[in-house]
Write a protein that holds these residues in place. Structure first.
Motif, PDB file in Angstrom:
ATOM      1  N   THR A  19       0.837  -1.210   0.000  1.00 60.32           N
ATOM      2  CA  THR A  19       0.000   0.000   0.000  1.00 60.32           C
ATOM      3  C   THR A  19       0.868   1.253   0.000  1.00 60.32           C
ATOM      4  O   THR A  19       0.638   2.180  -0.777  1.00 60.32           O
ATOM      5  N   ILE A  20       1.878   1.253   0.873  1.00 58.36           N
ATOM      6  CA  ILE A  20       2.716   2.447   0.994  1.00 58.36           C
ATOM      7  C   ILE A  20       3.558   2.662  -0.272  1.00 58.36           C
ATOM      8  O   ILE A  20       3.690   3.790  -0.750  1.00 58.36           O
ATOM      9  N   SER A  21       4.087   1.583  -0.835  1.00 58.55           N
ATOM     10  CA  SER A  21       4.893   1.722  -2.060  1.00 58.55           C
ATOM     11  C   SER A  21       4.062   2.351  -3.162  1.00 58.55           C
ATOM     12  O   SER A  21       4.522   3.233  -3.890  1.00 58.55           O
ATOM     13  N   PHE A 148       9.994  -2.702   6.410  1.00 55.67           N
ATOM     14  CA  PHE A 148       8.859  -2.653   7.329  1.00 55.67           C
ATOM     15  C   PHE A 148       8.760  -3.970   8.105  1.00 55.67           C
ATOM     16  O   PHE A 148       8.973  -5.050   7.540  1.00 55.67           O
ATOM     17  N   THR A 149       8.402  -3.850   9.363  1.00 58.28           N
ATOM     18  CA  THR A 149       8.096  -5.049  10.144  1.00 58.28           C
ATOM     19  C   THR A 149       6.763  -4.783  10.847  1.00 58.28           C
ATOM     20  O   THR A 149       6.308  -3.637  10.911  1.00 58.28           O
ATOM     21  N   ALA A 150       6.158  -5.826  11.367  1.00 63.00           N
ATOM     22  CA  ALA A 150       4.967  -5.691  12.228  1.00 63.00           C
ATOM     23  C   ALA A 150       4.759  -7.049  12.881  1.00 63.00           C
ATOM     24  O   ALA A 150       5.128  -8.083  12.302  1.00 63.00           O
ATOM     25  N   ALA A 151       4.188  -7.033  14.082  1.00 61.85           N
ATOM     26  CA  ALA A 151       3.958  -8.285  14.802  1.00 61.85           C
ATOM     27  C   ALA A 151       3.088  -9.220  13.950  1.00 61.85           C
ATOM     28  O   ALA A 151       2.178  -8.763  13.251  1.00 61.85           O
ATOM     29  N   MET A 208       0.749   1.386  13.909  1.00 62.48           N
ATOM     30  CA  MET A 208       0.543   2.565  13.055  1.00 62.48           C
ATOM     31  C   MET A 208      -0.527   2.290  12.002  1.00 62.48           C
ATOM     32  O   MET A 208      -0.598   1.174  11.484  1.00 62.48           O
ATOM     33  N   ASP A 209      -1.316   3.318  11.677  1.00 65.32           N
ATOM     34  CA  ASP A 209      -2.235   3.126  10.555  1.00 65.32           C
ATOM     35  C   ASP A 209      -1.541   3.615   9.274  1.00 65.32           C
ATOM     36  O   ASP A 209      -0.426   4.165   9.328  1.00 65.32           O
ATOM     37  N   ILE A 210      -2.198   3.406   8.137  1.00 63.35           N
ATOM     38  CA  ILE A 210      -1.553   3.710   6.856  1.00 63.35           C
ATOM     39  C   ILE A 210      -1.153   5.189   6.729  1.00 63.35           C
ATOM     40  O   ILE A 210      -0.011   5.480   6.367  1.00 63.35           O
ATOM     41  N   ALA A 212      -0.283   7.260   8.977  1.00 64.69           N
ATOM     42  CA  ALA A 212       0.871   7.542   9.846  1.00 64.69           C
ATOM     43  C   ALA A 212       2.164   7.009   9.223  1.00 64.69           C
ATOM     44  O   ALA A 212       3.198   7.691   9.227  1.00 64.69           O
ATOM     45  N   VAL A 213       2.107   5.800   8.663  1.00 62.94           N
ATOM     46  CA  VAL A 213       3.307   5.227   8.023  1.00 62.94           C
ATOM     47  C   VAL A 213       3.680   6.080   6.811  1.00 62.94           C
ATOM     48  O   VAL A 213       4.849   6.433   6.612  1.00 62.94           O
ATOM     49  N   PHE A 214       2.646   6.439   6.041  1.00 63.63           N
ATOM     50  CA  PHE A 214       2.917   7.198   4.812  1.00 63.63           C
ATOM     51  C   PHE A 214       3.562   8.540   5.128  1.00 63.63           C
ATOM     52  O   PHE A 214       4.522   8.942   4.467  1.00 63.63           O
ATOM     53  N   SER A 215       3.069   9.226   6.153  1.00 61.38           N
ATOM     54  CA  SER A 215       3.651  10.551   6.419  1.00 61.38           C
ATOM     55  C   SER A 215       5.084  10.418   6.923  1.00 61.38           C
ATOM     56  O   SER A 215       5.941  11.235   6.580  1.00 61.38           O
ATOM     57  N   GLN A 216       5.374   9.358   7.673  1.00 64.40           N
ATOM     58  CA  GLN A 216       6.759   9.155   8.131  1.00 64.40           C
ATOM     59  C   GLN A 216       7.693   8.889   6.940  1.00 64.40           C
ATOM     60  O   GLN A 216       8.782   9.467   6.838  1.00 64.40           O
TER      61      GLN A 216
END
Ligand code: DC
Length: 225
Positions: A19-21, A148-151, A208-210, A212-216
């Protein structure tokens, strides 16, 4: 002539990298490479034609003849995937194809077969490349690398919700189990294991939601370019 710039985003399944890419490619007006879609399209072909993975010569002969097309109508769009004159864009998202893609991804000859094809996507004005080995093997000289990682539990929940939205029922437990198996194979294979390049920027997307990740990510990208 200078090569076009590349930003790589690697990580395990359902960590948010796809999604972020794609959002990033659209924002920058750059090309977008979904390398997983190539592995998934090969997997679809292998399943459709019941190809035996143990017969490596037959497998490679089959893959060499398989005509996979990724068609994006506009720069940064997620591509439509075609194979054997069929639109397989939706079909390749099924977990069956994900699992087979992961098995194919563990075969060195298969990875070598699509290496140049992936590198050829590096075109001006730039490329955002999403996968497992974009920063380590395919584009080791990328300008910016993210991992990216996530539990696992959180990623399984995300996949569960995505499937529900598509009307596909599944159990959270099965999804989590399949995810663990696939990640394990992707991270421990001998060639191009899924791992962060030493120079990658790590982002844990668990809480984080999408947006938040995108703005970072965007902040880091804008600082660099
Ligand atoms: O990102 P994805 O879930 O669409 O990828 C499906 C599988 O394809 C993944 O489990 C392993 C393989 N893959 C790979 O080995 N290398 C890549 N660069 C992308 C995907």
């Amino acid at each position: 002539m200078h090569q076009a710039p590349v930003i790589t985003i690697d990580g395990p399944s359902a960590c948010g990298k796809g999604t972020i890419s794609q959002m990033l490619a659209k924002e920058l007006g750059w090309h977008f490479l979904d390398s997983g879609a190539i592995y998934r399209a090969m997997a679809w072909g292998v399943l459709e034609h019941k190809i035996d993975l143990d017969d490596i010569d037959a497998l490679m002969d089959f893959l060499t003849r398989l005509n996979i097309e990724l068609k994006a109508s506009r720069l940064g769009d997620s591509p439509q995937v075609w194979c054997d004159n069929k639109d397989i864009t939706v079909a390749i998202r099924l977990e069956e194809c994900g699992k087979m893609a992961s098995r194919l991804g563990a075969i060195p000859q298969v990875r070598a077969h699509i290496l140049q094809r992936q590198r050829d996507q590096r075109e001006k004005p730039g490329l955002v490349a999403d996968g497992r080995d974009m920063g380590t093997v395919v584009f080791p000289d990328a300008q910016l690398k993210f991992y990216f990682t996530a539990a696992t539990r959180e990623r399984a929940k995300r996949r569960f919700t995505q499937l529900q939205e598509k009307g596909i029922n599944g159990s959270l437990r099965d999804i989590e189990q399949e995810m663990r198996e696939r990640d394990d194979r992707d991270e421990h294979r001998e060639v191009a294991p899924a791992k962060p390049a030493p120079d990658s920027i790590m982002i844990d997307t668990t809480a984080m939601d999408i947006p938040a990740v995108f703005s970072q990510v965007l902040e880091i990208v804008k600082e660099y370019f």
